[in-house]
Design a protein around this motif. Structure first.
Motif, mmCIF file in Angstrom:
data_model
loop_
_atom_site.group_PDB
_atom_site.id
_atom_site.type_symbol
_atom_site.label_atom_id
_atom_site.label_comp_id
_atom_site.label_asym_id
_atom_site.label_seq_id
_atom_site.Cartn_x
_atom_site.Cartn_y
_atom_site.Cartn_z
ATOM 1 N N ALA A 131 0.812 -1.209 0.000
ATOM 2 C CA ALA A 131 0.000 0.000 0.000
ATOM 3 C C ALA A 131 0.849 1.264 0.000
ATOM 4 N N LEU A 132 2.019 1.229 0.636
ATOM 5 C CA LEU A 132 2.906 2.388 0.745
ATOM 6 C C LEU A 132 4.172 2.132 -0.055
ATOM 7 N N ASP A 133 4.599 3.131 -0.856
ATOM 8 C CA ASP A 133 5.825 2.954 -1.631
ATOM 9 C C ASP A 133 6.958 3.797 -1.078
ATOM 10 N N ASP A 134 8.113 3.711 -1.716
ATOM 11 C CA ASP A 134 9.319 4.385 -1.230
ATOM 12 C C ASP A 134 9.211 5.905 -1.275
ATOM 13 N N ASN A 135 8.311 6.436 -2.077
ATOM 14 C CA ASN A 135 8.155 7.878 -2.198
ATOM 15 C C ASN A 135 7.175 8.455 -1.180
ATOM 16 N N GLY A 136 6.600 7.570 -0.353
ATOM 17 C CA GLY A 136 5.633 8.019 0.638
ATOM 18 C C GLY A 136 4.221 8.100 0.117
ATOM 19 N N GLU A 137 3.947 7.516 -1.046
ATOM 20 C CA GLU A 137 2.597 7.539 -1.604
ATOM 21 C C GLU A 137 1.834 6.273 -1.222
ATOM 22 N N LEU A 138 0.555 6.461 -0.935
ATOM 23 C CA LEU A 138 -0.323 5.359 -0.555
ATOM 24 C C LEU A 138 -1.464 5.257 -1.558
ATOM 25 N N VAL A 139 -1.826 4.032 -1.891
ATOM 26 C CA VAL A 139 -2.970 3.795 -2.759
ATOM 27 C C VAL A 139 -3.559 2.440 -2.413
ATOM 28 N N GLY A 140 -4.890 2.366 -2.434
ATOM 29 C CA GLY A 140 -5.529 1.097 -2.102
ATOM 30 C C GLY A 140 -7.039 1.219 -2.205
ATOM 31 N N THR A 141 -7.713 0.181 -1.767
ATOM 32 C CA THR A 141 -9.178 0.149 -1.796
ATOM 33 C C THR A 141 -9.721 0.221 -0.379
ATOM 34 N N LEU A 142 -10.989 0.613 -0.262
ATOM 35 C CA LEU A 142 -11.664 0.653 1.027
ATOM 36 C C LEU A 142 -13.128 0.307 0.821
ATOM 37 N N HIS A 143 -13.807 -0.006 1.923
ATOM 38 C CA HIS A 143 -15.201 -0.426 1.845
ATOM 39 C C HIS A 143 -15.875 -0.234 3.193
ATOM 40 N N SER A 144 -17.195 -0.348 3.201
ATOM 41 C CA SER A 144 -17.961 -0.438 4.443
ATOM 42 C C SER A 144 -18.954 -1.580 4.305
ATOM 43 N N ASN A 145 -19.373 -2.129 5.457
ATOM 44 C CA ASN A 145 -20.276 -3.279 5.466
ATOM 45 C C ASN A 145 -21.518 -3.014 6.306
ATOM 46 N N TYR A 146 -22.552 -3.834 6.088
ATOM 47 C CA TYR A 146 -23.728 -3.854 6.944
ATOM 48 C C TYR A 146 -24.197 -5.298 7.055
ATOM 49 N N ILE A 147 -25.057 -5.566 8.007
ATOM 50 C CA ILE A 147 -25.617 -6.902 8.187
ATOM 51 C C ILE A 147 -26.963 -6.962 7.461
ATOM 52 N N ASN A 148 -27.092 -7.861 6.501
ATOM 53 C CA ASN A 148 -28.335 -7.930 5.729
ATOM 54 C C ASN A 148 -29.417 -8.687 6.494
ATOM 55 N N SER A 149 -30.594 -8.832 5.857
ATOM 56 C CA SER A 149 -31.745 -9.438 6.533
ATOM 57 C C SER A 149 -31.530 -10.906 6.872
ATOM 58 N N SER A 150 -30.547 -11.535 6.223
ATOM 59 C CA SER A 150 -30.232 -12.940 6.510
ATOM 60 C C SER A 150 -29.165 -13.090 7.580
ATOM 61 N N GLY A 151 -28.675 -11.952 8.084
ATOM 62 C CA GLY A 151 -27.641 -11.981 9.114
ATOM 63 C C GLY A 151 -26.233 -12.079 8.570
ATOM 64 N N ALA A 152 -26.081 -11.959 7.242
ATOM 65 C CA ALA A 152 -24.757 -12.049 6.628
ATOM 66 C C ALA A 152 -24.161 -10.655 6.426
ATOM 67 N N ILE A 153 -22.843 -10.600 6.341
ATOM 68 C CA ILE A 153 -22.147 -9.342 6.085
ATOM 69 C C ILE A 153 -22.224 -9.022 4.597
ATOM 70 N N SER A 154 -22.685 -7.806 4.282
ATOM 71 C CA SER A 154 -22.798 -7.367 2.895
ATOM 72 C C SER A 154 -22.086 -6.031 2.715
#
Length: 344
Positions: A273-296
């Motif tokens: 995620a971090l390189d030698d030049n001090g730059e960061l790049v990556g993915t992110l997300h958020s979750n919720y619990i659906n009506s079946s109790g699973a993480i979505s």
């Protein structure tokens, strides 16, 4: 394409939300997707040959570089400390390209909010022409070494035209071992694909870095980065806190329970995620619990950032996430700028 950004007068920097900054306009002539020495896939366009010892500038990718239609159009961004105004070029129907400090919302936490003119006179007879709702958020660190700006438009059925930029003015010295944590805040603009309008957002921000691991296997740093945006709030264009309304409309439309708060955004942790030049790049997300109790998945997207300072002391960046679960539009996009600190 010539980009104008904010030159640093580091000797006497004050907070943008205080009504002015000792910045002058400078130019950055780098163009195109970054393919220079030390660069890597996923970084936004900007500095062609990034280095740990020099300033780095990044801007939102255009559609040709993988962005959405209308992304990366905002250019010529500069700040006038004497009048506390922003100049933004290349966006249609934003008055004379000069953005004044917001009236309904002047700041979001430590970051300043600016608005384009609502009307502009006909050059022939002076008749007032209604303009589009353009808004900008500007953030500068307490040291003045890092800053970001986000510009979005609220009067298109799709996302419309806008852009973001971020940069550091100095270099960085990265540790070779240990861990560090940085805290601060985020402020953003929510726009819509499938509906007009704009909303603002805020959140607390924390980023932690493991400078020991992951182990280097590619000739560059393999450092792991963990990030969290929580305590999220949403405001309408007039400054009203509508967080509970947004949560309610999402819960009703999708028959889910968000427990009274917007899901926390978290970085996806992995090597490189971090390189030698001090730059960061990556993915992110958020979750919720659906009506079946699973993480979505609730939202997902990307973050881009750069570290600054000898210790290093701070990180500036931008995150962009989308969700299809908000009935306000087909898709809702949130573009947030953040600055986080590890004080001495």
């Amino acid at each position: 394409m010539r980009r104008f950004w904010l030159g640093l007068a580091a000797a006497s920097v004050v907070s943008a939300c205080g009504g002015g900054n000792p910045f002058t306009t400078t130019t950055d002539d780098d163009t195109g997707t970054d393919t220079g020495s030390g660069s890597r896939e996923g970084l936004p366009p900007g500095t062609d040959n990034p280095s740990a010892n020099a300033a780095i500038f990044r801007s939102e990718p255009t559609e040709a570089d993988g962005g959405e239609r209308g992304d990366g159009y905002a250019t010529g961004i500069s700040y006038d400390a004497d009048t506390d105004t922003f100049t933004v070029d290349n966006l249609g129907f934003d008055g004379d390209n000069t953005y004044s400090r917001g009236t309904a919302i002047a700041s979001l936490g430590p970051y300043s909010v600016y608005e384009a003119d609502t009307t502009f006179p006909d050059i022939i007879d002076g008749q007032l022409i209604n303009q589009f709702a353009h808004r900008a958020i500007y953030g500068v660190s307490t040291s003045g070494n890092t800053e970001f700006a986000i510009v979005r438009t609220g009067d298109y059925v799709d996302y419309g035209f806008g852009g973001f930029i971020y940069q550091r003015h100095n270099g960085v010295s990265l540790p070779s071992s240990g861990q560090a944590v940085y805290t601060g805040s985020m402020a953003g603009i929510r726009d819509f694909d499938g509906a007009g309008g704009l909303e603002y957002s805020t959140a607390d921000a924390q980023i932690a870095i493991d400078f020991d691991d992951f182990n280097d296997t590619t000739g560059t740093r393999g450092d792991a980065v963990r990030g969290v945006f929580n305590n999220r709030r949403i405001f309408d264009i007039n400054g009203n806190d509508i967080t509970s309304d947004v949560i309610s409309r999402i819960e009703t439309q999708n028959s889910i329970d968000l427990n009274g708060e917007l899901p926390t955004l978290v970085f996806d942790v992995g090597p490189g995620a971090l390189d030698d030049n001090g730059e960061l790049v990556g993915t992110l997300h958020s979750n919720y619990i659906n009506s079946s109790g699973a993480i979505s998945t609730f939202e997902e997207g990307n973050y881009y950032a750069v570290m600054s300072g000898d210790n290093p002391d701070e990180i500036v960046g931008v995150m962009v996430v989308t969700t299809g679960l908000d009935p306000a539009a087909t898709t809702v996009r949130e573009t947030g700028g953040f600055i986080v600190y590890n004080p001495d």
